[in-house]
Design an enzyme around this catalytic site. Sequence first.
Site, PDB file in Angstrom:
ATOM      1  N   CYS A  20      44.721  46.709  38.483  1.00 45.71           N
ATOM      2  CA  CYS A  20      45.299  47.501  38.923  1.00 45.71           C
ATOM      3  C   CYS A  20      46.051  47.259  39.825  1.00 45.71           C
ATOM      4  CB  CYS A  20      44.183  49.061  39.063  1.00 45.71           C
ATOM      5  SG  CYS A  20      43.265  47.841  40.390  1.00 45.71           S
ATOM      6  N   GLU A  73      41.049  56.250  42.746  1.00 51.70           N
ATOM      7  CA  GLU A  73      41.141  54.769  42.311  1.00 51.70           C
ATOM      8  C   GLU A  73      42.514  54.428  41.385  1.00 51.70           C
ATOM      9  OE1 GLU A  73      41.289  53.115  44.945  1.00 51.70           O
ATOM     10  OE2 GLU A  73      39.800  54.019  46.268  1.00 51.70           O
TER      11      GLU A  73
END
Length: 458
Positions: A246, A212
């Site tokens: 993010c 990720e």
Amino acid sequence: MDSVEIATLVSTMRENFESGLTRPLEKRANQLKQLKRMFTENESKFYLALEKDLGKSEYEAFSTEFGFCVSEIDHSLKHMEKWASAERVSSPLFTQPASSYRVPQPLGTVLIIGAWNYPILLTISPLIAAMSAGNVAIIKPSELAVECSKLLADLLPQYLDKKTYSVVEGAVDETTELLKCKFDHIFYTGGEAVGKIVMRAAAEHLTPVTLELGGKSPCIVDSKVSLDTAAARIAWSKWMNAGQTCVAPDYIVVEEAFADTLIKAIIRKIDDFYGANIRTNKDYGRIVNKRHSARLASYLANQNIAFGGEYDENERFIAPTIVKNPDPASDLMQNEIFGPILPVITVEKISDAIPLVNSRAHPLALYLYTKDSDFEKEVVASTTAGNMCINDGIMFMANPNLPFGGVGNSGIGSYHGKAGFDTFTHYKSVMKRATFIDPSIRYPPYTDFKLKMTRKLL
């Protein structure tokens, strides 16, 4: 822990998995309930740790980390039995008489490497998925979020079975030693550079990975938009956690004729949210450390700052900042910002946003604000991103039925809800055939008749 201790821990955890400790659904459910109890009995400790590490308010700590984890535990407990059930599939005529099905089985011993920007959520969320699927896990919290790492190392062994779930604290040396060991899956959340290191290490053991990562998530804003709502949602999603998210909007793309109108609307929302003295507002967070503060401050050099720009590296404070039309070759536009700076890129017409976005690496998220359904369809069809949200920011993360993950440079694999269970599961294919009949059509000697019949059956 030194290299010998880490190797011994991984070996012991593997033995414990092979003994079947985590396979029974009852054991998995019990451990998930224990994890939930850890949260409910230590709520104030989590808020304090998040405040010390990142300056998070209690509201933000609850809504983006604490509450999210508890909700995900409840979701897994509700659906885990169904997820773990064998799935029957059809069997073609040529295989009859037969029954076929897929059996979900845990992968084994997994490594979870957490991130510092959401140090509880991004460590515990994949752990919940691994536990639901029946794996044993070694958890490596980020050393940059010092207080949260200490808290997890202290609390997890008090509530979870130490034979099946362990925490390793440390920095580069400990992570390097962990990556030398063989795991059945590695789950890493963080940046692209370390993601490549993780993938190289995993390749030595042919270990599958979930990465990720992140990247520069674009936010396309059409002039046909609910301006006040769009500005509020952009400001909220960008400056939550001081931009250290993010999936935060990394840059805006907007028509030149509409750019100043949008910028003024966003500035009004920043003022509504944080007031005139942002530095003293408890709802506005801090950068994780001085090194990252200095990095972000350096991005502002020689830029056209439309708003903000104040910073104090010692206090780890960077004000909400808007930069209009930065140099495309600057660090601000070449690197993922991961902070409270929002570039605004202007184009002649909004359709030009599509090739601009497509000229960059595939982002983790893509945001579109528009009332134009035709333009919406065009953007959805013509762009690639790990995730997309239309007329809002980040809210897709709140839906456990939507898998979350990147594509290309922004990541490999996905999780949340059933997708997280699948990430840590091997689906073993099984066929069972009856023996009361055994047609000779597949056995030699082969004849023209057998070939003719086979052509019809296959």
